[in-house]
Enzyme design. Structure first.
Site, PDB file in Angstrom:
ATOM      1  N   ALA A  68       0.832  -1.236  -0.002  1.00 40.81           N
ATOM      2  CA  ALA A  68       0.006  -0.127  -0.087  1.00 40.81           C
ATOM      3  C   ALA A  68       0.933   1.414   0.081  1.00 40.81           C
ATOM      4  O   ALA A  68       2.076   1.159   0.319  1.00 40.81           O
ATOM      5  CB  ALA A  68      -0.966  -0.191   1.135  1.00 40.81           C
ATOM      6  N   GLY A 116       0.778  -5.082   0.952  1.00 45.04           N
ATOM      7  CA  GLY A 116      -0.610  -5.114   0.088  1.00 45.04           C
ATOM      8  C   GLY A 116      -0.291  -5.757  -1.009  1.00 45.04           C
ATOM      9  O   GLY A 116      -1.124  -6.521  -1.539  1.00 45.04           O
ATOM     10  N   GLU A 140      -0.608  -9.329  -0.280  1.00 47.97           N
ATOM     11  CA  GLU A 140      -1.773  -9.633   0.091  1.00 47.97           C
ATOM     12  C   GLU A 140      -2.698  -9.788  -1.234  1.00 47.97           C
ATOM     13  O   GLU A 140      -3.572 -10.283  -1.255  1.00 47.97           O
ATOM     14  CB  GLU A 140      -2.366  -8.519   0.926  1.00 47.97           C
ATOM     15  CG  GLU A 140      -1.718  -8.690   2.558  1.00 47.97           C
ATOM     16  CD  GLU A 140      -2.040  -7.590   3.343  1.00 47.97           C
ATOM     17  OE1 GLU A 140      -1.675  -6.389   3.302  1.00 47.97           O
ATOM     18  OE2 GLU A 140      -2.906  -7.844   4.186  1.00 47.97           O
ATOM     19  N   GLU A 176       4.870  -4.953   7.223  1.00 45.28           N
ATOM     20  CA  GLU A 176       3.870  -3.794   7.969  1.00 45.28           C
ATOM     21  C   GLU A 176       4.170  -3.490   9.211  1.00 45.28           C
ATOM     22  O   GLU A 176       4.386  -2.512   9.769  1.00 45.28           O
ATOM     23  CB  GLU A 176       2.422  -4.167   7.754  1.00 45.28           C
ATOM     24  CG  GLU A 176       1.758  -4.175   6.438  1.00 45.28           C
ATOM     25  CD  GLU A 176       1.927  -5.393   5.401  1.00 45.28           C
ATOM     26  OE1 GLU A 176       2.677  -6.208   5.731  1.00 45.28           O
ATOM     27  OE2 GLU A 176       0.851  -5.394   4.822  1.00 45.28           O
TER      28      GLU A 176
HETATM   29  C1  HXC Z   1       4.997   4.332  -1.112  1.00 41.23           C
HETATM   30  C2  HXC Z   1       6.705   3.282  -2.083  1.00 41.23           C
HETATM   31  C3  HXC Z   1       6.421   2.059  -1.689  1.00 41.23           C
HETATM   32  C4  HXC Z   1       5.186   1.864  -0.977  1.00 41.23           C
HETATM   33  C5  HXC Z   1       8.469   1.972  -2.801  1.00 41.23           C
HETATM   34  N1  HXC Z   1       8.204   3.152  -2.784  1.00 41.23           N
HETATM   35  N2  HXC Z   1       7.521   1.267  -1.942  1.00 41.23           N
HETATM   36  N3  HXC Z   1       6.000   4.393  -2.049  1.00 41.23           N
HETATM   37  N4  HXC Z   1       4.667   3.340  -0.851  1.00 41.23           N
HETATM   38  N5  HXC Z   1       4.768   0.882  -0.453  1.00 41.23           N
HETATM   39  C6  HXC Z   1       8.814   4.445  -3.454  1.00 41.23           C
HETATM   40  C7  HXC Z   1      10.053   4.522  -2.673  1.00 41.23           C
HETATM   41  O1  HXC Z   1       9.587   5.567  -1.891  1.00 41.23           O
HETATM   42  C8  HXC Z   1      10.988   5.217  -3.912  1.00 41.23           C
HETATM   43  O2  HXC Z   1      10.144   6.571  -4.174  1.00 41.23           O
HETATM   44  C9  HXC Z   1      10.538   4.488  -4.995  1.00 41.23           C
HETATM   45  O3  HXC Z   1       9.293   3.659  -4.607  1.00 41.23           O
HETATM   46  C10 HXC Z   1      11.805   3.441  -5.218  1.00 41.23           C
HETATM   47  O4  HXC Z   1      11.870   2.767  -4.080  1.00 41.23           O
HETATM   48  P1  HXC Z   1      13.286   2.436  -3.339  1.00 41.23           P
HETATM   49  O5  HXC Z   1      13.050   2.226  -1.926  1.00 41.23           O
HETATM   50  O6  HXC Z   1      14.189   3.692  -3.517  1.00 41.23           O
HETATM   51  O7  HXC Z   1      13.848   1.040  -4.026  1.00 41.23           O
HETATM   52  P2  HXC Z   1      14.732   0.009  -3.090  1.00 41.23           P
HETATM   53  O8  HXC Z   1      15.818   0.888  -2.388  1.00 41.23           O
HETATM   54  O9  HXC Z   1      15.229  -0.772  -4.394  1.00 41.23           O
HETATM   55  O10 HXC Z   1      14.079  -0.815  -2.147  1.00 41.23           O
HETATM   56  C11 HXC Z   1      12.745  -1.247  -2.680  1.00 41.23           C
HETATM   57  C12 HXC Z   1      12.042  -1.890  -1.598  1.00 41.23           C
HETATM   58  C13 HXC Z   1      11.568  -0.577  -0.677  1.00 41.23           C
HETATM   59  C14 HXC Z   1      12.931  -2.749  -0.559  1.00 41.23           C
HETATM   60  C15 HXC Z   1      10.552  -2.492  -2.022  1.00 41.23           C
HETATM   61  O11 HXC Z   1      10.981   0.513  -1.641  1.00 41.23           O
HETATM   62  C16 HXC Z   1      10.535  -0.832   0.279  1.00 41.23           C
HETATM   63  O12 HXC Z   1      10.648  -1.451   1.287  1.00 41.23           O
HETATM   64  N6  HXC Z   1       9.405  -0.362   0.168  1.00 41.23           N
HETATM   65  C17 HXC Z   1       8.209  -0.498   1.279  1.00 41.23           C
HETATM   66  C18 HXC Z   1       7.860  -1.860   1.225  1.00 41.23           C
HETATM   67  C19 HXC Z   1       6.767  -1.966   2.468  1.00 41.23           C
HETATM   68  O13 HXC Z   1       6.857  -1.714   3.565  1.00 41.23           O
HETATM   69  N7  HXC Z   1       5.433  -2.469   1.826  1.00 41.23           N
HETATM   70  C20 HXC Z   1       4.220  -2.604   2.848  1.00 41.23           C
HETATM   71  C21 HXC Z   1       3.597  -1.148   2.918  1.00 41.23           C
HETATM   72  S1  HXC Z   1       2.424  -1.458   4.095  1.00 41.23           S
HETATM   73  P3  HXC Z   1      11.289   8.108  -3.837  1.00 41.23           P
HETATM   74  O14 HXC Z   1      10.187   8.924  -4.384  1.00 41.23           O
HETATM   75  O15 HXC Z   1      11.793   7.892  -2.435  1.00 41.23           O
HETATM   76  O16 HXC Z   1      12.359   7.609  -4.999  1.00 41.23           O
HETATM   77  C22 HXC Z   1       1.011  -2.125   3.583  1.00 41.23           C
HETATM   78  C23 HXC Z   1      -0.238  -2.265   4.239  1.00 41.23           C
HETATM   79  C24 HXC Z   1      -1.353  -2.770   3.561  1.00 41.23           C
HETATM   80  O17 HXC Z   1       1.365  -2.630   2.604  1.00 41.23           O
HETATM   81  C25 HXC Z   1      -2.564  -2.910   4.344  1.00 41.23           C
HETATM   82  C26 HXC Z   1      -3.332  -1.361   4.507  1.00 41.23           C
HETATM   83  C27 HXC Z   1      -4.487  -1.351   5.109  1.00 41.23           C
END
Ligand code: HXC
Length: 260
Positions: free
Chosen positions: A66, A111, A114, A134
């Site tokens: 998400a 997400g 999921e 998460e």
């Molecule tokens: C918003 C995201 C994102 C996300 C990545 N980006 N994941 N933006 N939401 N979930 C964005 C980053 O901010 C970045 O933008 C760009 O995508 C590239 O990501 P990087 O981090 O620079 O890439 P990298 O270093 O290769 O790392 C990849 C990654 C990392 C390991 C996937 O991006 C990451 O950990 N992402 C978050 C994963 C996560 O925690 N997902 C769960 C979310 S909570 P900028 O502009 O900074 O360059 C969820 C809850 C669901 O899903 C339920 C809700 C009710």
């Protein structure tokens, strides 16, 4: 449904849906979730489409979760609405009366995992990674992960992934039974096409009934599930596909299924 962040393409019986936000690693915001729901409803109702494939744009991510930036602005009430929307969207995928294949072309996190779990079948590229990070953000999985991951891999492994937030490689996810097939990037699309064609050779009516029985059974104990199967099985005999399948076997020819 005209969201630039969701591409839809129909080809040879397959409805391809691509989450198209590669710069943000295809992170899901409310607009994309609404568009995904609408796309599922439309492909579900389209008789031309026998199988749906869901994937992410680019080579890096299927869906990295998400949208974290969008969630930063939410209070508890907005979070409830977002969670509900995610649930509705995942339920639309799961309840689609045709098979949905997740073509996981990279990160499937939060997400994103999921979403893949709401699909019926997962084909993953070798470099894909799966996880529910998460808790590293002070959240827990809210798009169905606490329930569907347990169904997919069992309680112990679901607890492990959810409590640690650690990522599985595609091979580990395959060994856990989370993923059906792992292939090199160059073979991903053709493998998905092979899976879709193998499914499309069979009766859409029977697959529709089987999918429903299987998924309904997840909400039931064994005896209720068997009872449900017994209720549903005779419905095959009210479908043209069943007459065609049985007749084609006896006549030693390939069946031509209409899905009716
Ligand atoms: C918003 C995201 C994102 C996300 C990545 N980006 N994941 N933006 N939401 N979930 C964005 C980053 O901010 C970045 O933008 C760009 O995508 C590239 O990501 P990087 O981090 O620079 O890439 P990298 O270093 O290769 O790392 C990849 C990654 C990392 C390991 C996937 O991006 C990451 O950990 N992402 C978050 C994963 C996560 O925690 N997902 C769960 C979310 S909570 P900028 O502009 O900074 O360059 C969820 C809850 C669901 O899903 C339920 C809700 C009710």
């Amino acid at each position: 449904m005209n969201d630039p962040h969701l591409l839809i393409d129909i080809h040879d019986g397959i409805g391809w849906i691509t989450v198209n936000r590669p710069v943000q690693l295809n992170a899901l915001n409310a607009e994309i979730l609404h568009a995904l729901r609408a796309a599922m409803e439309s492909l579900g109702a389209n008789a031309e489409v026998r199988v749906v494939v869901l994937t992410g744009a680019g080579e890096k991510a299927f869906i990295a979760g998400a949208d974290i930036r969008a969630m930063q602005a939410m209070d508890a009430e907005a979070a409830r609405a977002f969670c509900r929307l995610g649930h509705a969207c995942m339920s639309n995928i799961a309840a689609l009366p045709k098979p949905v294949i997740a073509m996981v072309n990279g990160f499937a996190l939060g997400g994103g995992l999921e979403t893949a779990l709401a699909c019926d079948w997962i084909v993953a590229v070798e470099h894909a990674q799966f996880g529910l990070p998460e808790v590293t953000l002070g959240l827990f999985p809210g798009f169905g992960g606490t329930q569907r991951l347990r169904h997919a891999v069992g309680k112990a492994r679901a607890m492990e992934l959810i409590f640690t937030g650690r990522r599985l490689t595609a091979r580990e996810a395959h060994a856990w039974g989370l993923v059906n097939t792992v292939v090199p990037a160059a073979e991903l699309r053709n493998t998905v096409l092979d899976v879709a064609r193998a499914i499309m050779a069979n009766s859409p009516a029977a697959i529709r009934l089987a999918k429903r029985a299987l998924l309904q059974g997840l909400n039931m104990g064994l005896s209720d599930g068997l009872h449900y199967e017994e209720e549903q099985f005779p419905k095959c005999f009210e479908r043209d596909d069943c007459v065609e399948g049985l007749t084609a076997f006896v006549e030693k020819r390939r069946p031509v299924f209409t899905g009716k």
